[in-house]
Scaffold this active site. Structure first.
Site, PDB file in Angstrom:
ATOM      1  N   ASP A  50      89.531  46.207  40.394  1.00  0.00           N
ATOM      2  CA  ASP A  50      90.067  45.346  39.327  1.00  0.00           C
ATOM      3  C   ASP A  50      89.281  44.060  39.132  1.00  0.00           C
ATOM      4  OD1 ASP A  50      92.212  46.919  38.354  1.00  0.00           O
ATOM      5  OD2 ASP A  50      93.316  46.497  40.189  1.00  0.00           O
TER       6      ASP A  50
ATOM      7  N   ASP B 178      92.713  52.846  33.612  1.00  0.00           N
ATOM      8  CA  ASP B 178      92.649  51.382  33.551  1.00  0.00           C
ATOM      9  C   ASP B 178      91.249  50.858  33.895  1.00  0.00           C
ATOM     10  OD1 ASP B 178      94.953  52.700  34.528  1.00  0.00           O
ATOM     11  OD2 ASP B 178      95.940  50.845  35.049  1.00  0.00           O
TER      12      ASP B 178
HETATM   13  N1  GLY Z   1      97.308  49.371  36.890  1.00  0.00           N
HETATM   14  C1  GLY Z   1      97.215  48.398  35.892  1.00  0.00           C
HETATM   15  C2  GLY Z   1      98.313  48.508  34.928  1.00  0.00           C
HETATM   16  O1  GLY Z   1      99.455  48.461  35.327  1.00  0.00           O
HETATM   17  O2  GLY Z   1      98.078  48.640  33.771  1.00  0.00           O
END
Ligand code: GLY
Length: 400
Positions: free
Chosen positions: A121, A179
């Site tokens: 992330d 994501d």
């Molecule tokens: N995993 C990132 C989101 O909740 O979009």
């Protein structure tokens, strides 16, 4: 005038005309511009309120109105970059120095994550924060932090799989989530500033592998693909935050839309534009997309029309559509643009926009973090706010 110079002038005029002809101008709604200007003011006041509640080195996560509890995280949580990033967007719009001071305080607390190799992330965490800082208040140290962050992110790339690993898990698994498309923008930035194409190549490889394995025939996407770490083969496609393995989790579709739009911007490879248009088609033609364009948390949620909405997915979609509208054909471009207008209008009022002084200082209400995990359900979220403010900026500057 010689024939040669007349010819060059002619070629120049033709190319200017072609360039002008290609750029669509979008008609701005004056009333919406006024709404946006009010939104900035409300948002800045809300974030100054939130700043007062935060303990040192704590990042906002969400707020529970029933108990009045502001939930926070440390800097290694995937959402830590959104709060400083939003503060910087708001500072850029309002010129209010208090917002910049608070952003600087949070950037200091976040900087150490540049060396974090345990998360995919880093794009969210570092590009939304330091990327915005570098855009609006550039400093050599921000540049270095971003380069280090891109290097840390690349340590999670495995050429055998062709993807950056999302979540660390069991030895026999290699998990990649849709994501992760959002973390690639940081890598393109790193190639731009360093001239090192390895970042670019990793981003392109990740996007290609994801395009091949994450999408269904209707261009909806799975949330999680589990690869065999030894062979790189797909061993499972499933959900984590959606309703079911075969459902279309709303925020996941929005991440894909935004991610492939960025891919087209950065590479000009038409296959990414086609992919973004296909994802847009899935979303916009979905019979379960409500007329106000704020999606249910999952397009296949079992209790539609009584299912919860997800303002965060709507914010991400609005921002993505306001970029994709520039690249798409005229008809689709107009549809994306007017969808974004609808979303912004609806998020700017009840029940989504919080009343001043409420909501723990968050801007928007009614997002869904992970319903299957019963975590952050129907609450404010930092990324809903971040992409909403980004969408406002994009709308305001649409013809610039
Ligand atoms: N995993 C990132 C989101 O909740 O979009």
């Amino acid at each position: 005038m010689t024939l040669k110079s007349a010819l060059s002038i002619f070629i120049f005029l033709v190319s200017v005309n072609v360039a002008l002809a290609q750029k669509t101008t979008f008609k701005q709604d004056k009333q919406l511009l006024q709404i946006i200007s009010n939104d900035y003011k409300t948002a800045a006041d809300q974030y100054k309120l939130m700043a007062k509640e935060l303990e040192p080195d704590k990042f906002p996560k969400t707020f529970y109105p029933a108990t009045g509890k502001l939930e926070t995280s440390s800097s290694d949580w995937w959402c830590s970059g959104f709060y400083p990033g939003t503060l910087l967007y708001l500072y850029h719009q309002t010129g209010d120095k208090a917002l910049l001071t608070e952003a600087d305080r949070m950037l200091d607390a976040l900087a150490k994550e540049q060396y974090n190799k345990t998360t995919h992330d880093l794009g969210f965490m570092m590009y939304c924060s330091f990327g915005n800082a570098q855009k609006f208040e550039p400093k050599p140290e921000y540049k270095q932090i971003l380069i280090n962050s891109a290097k840390s992110l690349c340590t999670r790339f495995d050429p055998k799989v062709g993807c950056i690993k999302s979540w660390d898990s069991k030895k026999q698994e290699y998990l990649v989530i849709i994501d992760n498309m959002m973390n690639l923008e940081l890598l393109f930035w790193a190639t731009h500033v360093t001239g090192d194409s390895s970042f670019y190549k990793i981003a392109v490889t990740h996007a290609n592998t994801t395009m091949k394995n994450h999408f269904r025939a209707d261009y909806s996407s799975y949330h999680v693909v589990n690869y065999n770490p030894q062979t790189g083969e797909v061993q499972q496609k499933r959900t984590a935050q959606g309703f079911a393995d075969e459902s279309a989790w709303a925020r996941g579709q929005a991440w894909g839309l935004y991610g492939y739009t960025v891919m087209y911007r950065e590479t000009k490879d038409k296959k990414y534009l086609d992919q973004a248009n296909h994802i847009a088609g899935f979303i916009l033609n979905n019979p379960n997309l409500p007329a106000d364009k704020i999606p249910y948390w999952d397009y296949n949620a079992p209790n539609i029309p009584n299912a919860l909405r997800d303002a965060s997915a709507a914010s991400v979609m609005a921002s993505a559509f306001l970029e994709l509208c520039h690249y798409a054909g005229k008809k689709e471009g107009q549809q994306y643009y007017s969808t974004a207008e609808t979303i912004i209008k609806n998020l700017s009022k009840q029940p989504y926009m919080a009343a001043a002084g409420t909501n723990g200082g968050f801007i928007l209400q009614h997002s869904v973090g992970s319903l299957p995990a019963k975590s952050e359900v129907d609450v404010p979220l930092t990324y809903a706010d971040y992409y909403f403010i980004e969408a406002l900026n994009r709308y305001k500057n649409i013809n610039k």
